[in-house]
Design a protein around this motif. Sequence first.
Motif, PDB file in Angstrom:
ATOM      1  N   GLY A 173      10.312 -27.537 -24.182  1.00 18.51           N
ATOM      2  CA  GLY A 173      10.291 -26.105 -23.887  1.00 18.51           C
ATOM      3  C   GLY A 173      11.647 -25.601 -23.408  1.00 18.51           C
ATOM      4  O   GLY A 173      12.533 -26.374 -23.056  1.00 18.51           O
ATOM      5  N   ASP A 208      10.633 -22.222 -32.871  1.00 21.35           N
ATOM      6  CA  ASP A 208       9.176 -22.353 -33.003  1.00 21.35           C
ATOM      7  C   ASP A 208       8.665 -21.479 -34.156  1.00 21.35           C
ATOM      8  O   ASP A 208       8.275 -20.340 -33.922  1.00 21.35           O
ATOM      9  CB  ASP A 208       8.524 -21.956 -31.679  1.00 21.35           C
ATOM     10  CG  ASP A 208       7.042 -22.216 -31.629  1.00 21.35           C
ATOM     11  OD1 ASP A 208       6.525 -22.925 -32.505  1.00 21.35           O
ATOM     12  OD2 ASP A 208       6.386 -21.692 -30.719  1.00 21.35           O
ATOM     13  N   TYR A 237      10.932 -19.820 -25.167  1.00 24.88           N
ATOM     14  CA  TYR A 237       9.681 -20.211 -25.810  1.00 24.88           C
ATOM     15  C   TYR A 237       8.694 -19.044 -25.815  1.00 24.88           C
ATOM     16  O   TYR A 237       8.378 -18.476 -24.778  1.00 24.88           O
ATOM     17  CB  TYR A 237       9.081 -21.409 -25.074  1.00 24.88           C
ATOM     18  CG  TYR A 237       7.671 -21.758 -25.500  1.00 24.88           C
ATOM     19  CD1 TYR A 237       7.407 -22.223 -26.794  1.00 24.88           C
ATOM     20  CD2 TYR A 237       6.602 -21.610 -24.621  1.00 24.88           C
ATOM     21  CE1 TYR A 237       6.122 -22.542 -27.183  1.00 24.88           C
ATOM     22  CE2 TYR A 237       5.308 -21.931 -25.006  1.00 24.88           C
ATOM     23  CZ  TYR A 237       5.071 -22.387 -26.284  1.00 24.88           C
ATOM     24  OH  TYR A 237       3.789 -22.698 -26.677  1.00 24.88           O
TER      25      TYR A 237
END
Length: 311
Positions: free
Chosen positions: A266, A140, A270
Amino acid sequence: MKKLLVFLVVLVFSGSAFSQEIATKNLKKHISFLASDKMKGRATGSKELDKAARYIEKHFKRYGLQPLGTQGYQQLFEAKVTRVSVPDSIKMAKNIIGFLDNNAPYTIVIGAHYDHLGLGTFGGSKDLANIGKIHNGADDNASGVAGLLELARYYSRNSRIENFNMLFIAFSAEELGLLGSTYWTQNPTLPLDKIHWMLNMDMIGRYNPDNGLAIIGYGTSSKFPEIFEGITSDIKFFRSNDGSGGSDQTSFYRKNIPVLFFHTGGHEDYHKTGDDTEKIDFKALKSILELEVKVLDNSMKQPKMDFIWTN
């Protein structure tokens, strides 16, 4: 002399073949750089995020993309940063924007956000026991940025002139509420009515074969079923009709632009300090980008896409 000529021909063709393929080594290089401890989690307003911006800009230049920001490749804007136990502050942020001009009337936007949570000292960390420690954000969203850069390389060096232009945007301040993509769609550097559709990549590095790859936005144009017809992959994927939710494609969906959001879902790391490069599934990441190339190529056989509200 003959041996030299043969060598040069092989070199040219091997270089051409390489440019026509998604290269795992490039994906590893990009993620390893962006998600290294030296980047300190790429927080909005940080010098490390500026370094990431320069890295992206350097590759856009290398691939011959034209700058389409307001200051070269950069589009600057103000981002409100909410920090834990610290008053709100305004930080300068920047989208990095490169244009592949094929002299076509319409353009496909390809996007990914390059910011993350820094040391977890502003809203978003789910690792409250480790506030103050580096949140590297390999999945991410260094994974999405790696995909953005590799698609930019692939399409700028594939020896073809496509039927559509391509606009590659690395968004900033996504973690603060989609601020970079919202700013761009409110202050576009390309007319919105010239956009064919938008592809977004956010967290595409932790493929789980039990869940598969999510492709969100399938219902935002009547053309997507035809575009996906006959497409196969060595990874499992499923399609969801909704166009909004969770990442930067939402900003485009709100402007009546068809979108697809690629996302591997996810996981336990995360928004935590464990989101590191060694946990990226590079084989699956390569397959995801190869799937995206098939989708992009098929979409270029269509006229400008229509838009459908899905909720």
